[in-house]
Design an enzyme around this catalytic site. Structure first.
Site, PDB file in Angstrom:
ATOM      1  N   ARG A  68     -12.960 -12.601 -13.204  1.00  0.00           N
ATOM      2  CA  ARG A  68     -13.613 -12.018 -14.189  1.00  0.00           C
ATOM      3  C   ARG A  68     -15.003 -12.458 -14.752  1.00  0.00           C
ATOM      4  NH1 ARG A  68     -10.422  -8.364 -12.407  1.00  0.00           N
ATOM      5  NH2 ARG A  68      -8.157  -8.453 -13.152  1.00  0.00           N
ATOM      6  N   ASN A  98     -15.747  -7.351  -8.372  1.00  0.00           N
ATOM      7  CA  ASN A  98     -15.516  -6.251  -9.388  1.00  0.00           C
ATOM      8  C   ASN A  98     -15.690  -7.024 -10.648  1.00  0.00           C
ATOM      9  OD1 ASN A  98     -13.077  -7.737  -8.502  1.00  0.00           O
ATOM     10  ND2 ASN A  98     -11.861  -5.978  -9.667  1.00  0.00           N
ATOM     11  N   ASP A 305      -4.555 -12.873  -4.779  1.00  0.00           N
ATOM     12  CA  ASP A 305      -5.107 -11.752  -5.541  1.00  0.00           C
ATOM     13  C   ASP A 305      -5.060 -11.690  -7.082  1.00  0.00           C
ATOM     14  OD1 ASP A 305      -6.693  -9.348  -5.963  1.00  0.00           O
ATOM     15  OD2 ASP A 305      -4.500  -8.101  -5.552  1.00  0.00           O
TER      16      ASP A 305
HETATM   17  O1  DOR Z   1      -4.069  -5.013  -8.795  1.00  0.00           O
HETATM   18  C1  DOR Z   1      -5.225  -5.357  -8.814  1.00  0.00           C
HETATM   19  N1  DOR Z   1      -6.103  -5.734  -9.541  1.00  0.00           N
HETATM   20  N2  DOR Z   1      -5.781  -5.129  -7.505  1.00  0.00           N
HETATM   21  C2  DOR Z   1      -6.842  -5.341  -7.098  1.00  0.00           C
HETATM   22  O2  DOR Z   1      -7.450  -5.158  -6.046  1.00  0.00           O
HETATM   23  C3  DOR Z   1      -8.201  -5.405  -8.063  1.00  0.00           C
HETATM   24  C4  DOR Z   1      -7.359  -6.198  -9.105  1.00  0.00           C
HETATM   25  C5  DOR Z   1      -8.224  -6.567 -10.429  1.00  0.00           C
HETATM   26  O3  DOR Z   1      -9.336  -6.660 -10.542  1.00  0.00           O
HETATM   27  O4  DOR Z   1      -7.643  -6.163 -11.459  1.00  0.00           O
END
Ligand code: DOR
Length: 450
Positions: A68, A98, A305
């Site tokens: 994050r 991301n 993840d």
């Molecule tokens: O559930 C998910 N959340 N899968 C992902 O691949 C991205 C992630 C997120 O960045 O919140």
């Protein structure tokens, strides 16, 4: 006093690269393991750990996390996330693009590396994210474990679902491509079909097995066409595992999350939107098939993840609630508990959570306890059970889908680069990890199934 800091770990149960255990001593000088033996001569080290009764494993390497920073620090940041890693025995991580701004340029990658150098307590690497128009950045980015493609479940420029764009990325360059394989057009169509439903359990039906299978089949075909190194992130369905069992070239790897091994759609009833993630939780049958695929080597390793969202964000009604759950603090105890309860062995867990990851990403000197390897280690207690408690979590989001689960194998000491970063509940915030390197010329060499 020796000139280089020296750490001596006395009489732990050491997991050797062979998969066997040795009760013995380990000597570390500076960042490196220098000796491993049943009994070493009295040490002149400045620090000694009496580890009798504890098990020494290579530190876990978590190859898929979302930490994050920058831009979304209200959910997590590199300091809080790395404290959570230290507590969970995770000594290195590979983080996803991301964040805000997206990690789609060398500049954004350099920014993350310098933030991590300042505040990260464990070792770090950052993926470069594919967009429809950043191929030159994807080819040149350094250092990075690879290119991340979101084929589905993502908004904005990181969603790359056009046939031609994906093929162009596979056709050029050699570095690893890691894919979030869910088919966005199938998801869009299913969203319309189920519009207006606010039960989060519908999430698993909208982003269904078929959405996952279509995308996995597509990238597998491209990987075969170009003989391109492919890694399939968080494999979630039995149908994908069956596909790979029949047809998995040697240059393709796959991972599974603890959530997809231990949780299924029954979790929505108990924890609602906290169980919502992408790809979604599946059926008990999928849990079983994924476990078997992992044990058979069809799935190569484990990633959490770790994708934290605040409880306030998760409290929104589906589909406004965000997808994702944290994982770095619980992954190793979850897997070690499975080992103690007979589902697999401790050596397998360590292979899936460290050795195989280091090999698949060509990270030098990680993933084994042997002279010459980096001293990234975790001492776990396999004899005591403790529940996962919300108030003890260090992740900024402050919750876990596994709250109340009674687990063993909790880290007692975590060591990063020869320094104790976690000791019996206390974090040493002065420790800093280092940037991981990725040997681009090394062949893909996965260990045989233990
Ligand atoms: O559930 C998910 N959340 N899968 C992902 O691949 C991205 C992630 C997120 O960045 O919140």
């Amino acid at each position: 006093m020796p000139s280089v800091p020296c750490l001596f770990i006395r009489q732990s149960r050491i997991l050797l690269p062979s998969g066997e255990f040795l009760v013995g001593d380990v000597q570390i000088r500076g960042r490196e393991i220098v000796q491993v033996a049943h009994e070493l001569p009295a040490s002149d080290c400045d620090k000694e750990i009496d580890a009798l009764g504890l098990t020494l494993l290579p530190g876990a390497i978590d190859p898929q996390v979302h930490f994050r920073e920058p831009g979304l620090e209200h959910k997590e940041d590199l300091f809080t996330a790395s404290c959570a890693c230290a507590k969970g025995g995770v000594t290195s991580f590979l983080e996803m693009p991301n964040t805000r701004p997206l990690t789609t340029t060398q500049e954004a990658l350099d920014d993350k590396l310098s933030r991590a150098a300042n505040k990260c307590l464990v070792n770090y690497g950052f993926f470069i994210g594919a967009t429809a128009d950043n191929l030159p950045s994807l080819l040149a980015a350094h250092p990075t474990p690879g290119i991340k493609i979101f084929m589905g479940s993502m908004h904005g420029p990181l969603l790359v679902d056009g046939e031609a764009t994906i093929e162009a990325i596979f056709a050029q360059g050699e570095r690893l491509i890691a894919v979030h394989a869910e088919d966005q057009s199938r998801i869009n169509q299913r969203r319309q079909e189920f519009a207006g439903v606010s039960d989060p359990a519908i999430h698993s039906q909208i982003q269904d097995d078929r959405a996952a299978l279509i995308a996995t089949q597509r990238v597998l075909n491209l990987s075969k066409k170009y003989q391109r190194r492919l890694h399939i992130l968080h494999l979630s369905t039995a149908v994908e595992a069956d596909l790979l069992r029949l047809d998995k070239p040697s240059w393709v790897t796959a991972e599974v999350t603890p959530q997809h091994l231990f949780l299924n759609t029954s979790a929505y009833e108990k924890i609602g939107t906290l169980a919502q993630m992408n790809p979604p939780l599946r059926q008990p049958h999928d849990n079983q098939v994924l476990w078997q695929a992992l044990k058979d080597g069809v799935i190569d390793f484990i990633a959490t993840d770790h994708a934290p969202h605040t409880l306030a964000e998760k409290a929104q009604t589906y589909p406004n609630s965000p997808s994702g759950m944290p994982g770095v603090e619980t992954s190793l105890p979850l897997m070690l508990t499975a080992a103690i309860e007979g589902r697999c062995t401790v050596a397998q867990v360590s292979n899936w959570m460290s050795t195989a990851v280091a090999k698949a990403y060509n990270i030098p000197k990680k993933g084994a306890i042997a002279p010459g390897y980096d001293a990234d280690l975790v001492l776990v207690d396999l004899n005591n059970y403790r529940p996962v408690l919300r108030e003890q979590l260090l992740t900024k989001c402050g919750w876990s889908p596994f709250e109340g689960w009674n687990l063993t194998g909790w880290p007692i000491f975590t060591i990063v680069g020869g320094q104790i970063v976690y000791e019996r509940g206390q974090i040493n915030t002065a420790v800093r990890g280092t940037a991981l390197s990725f040997d681009l010329n090394a062949p893909l060499l996965l260990p045989s199934v233990l």
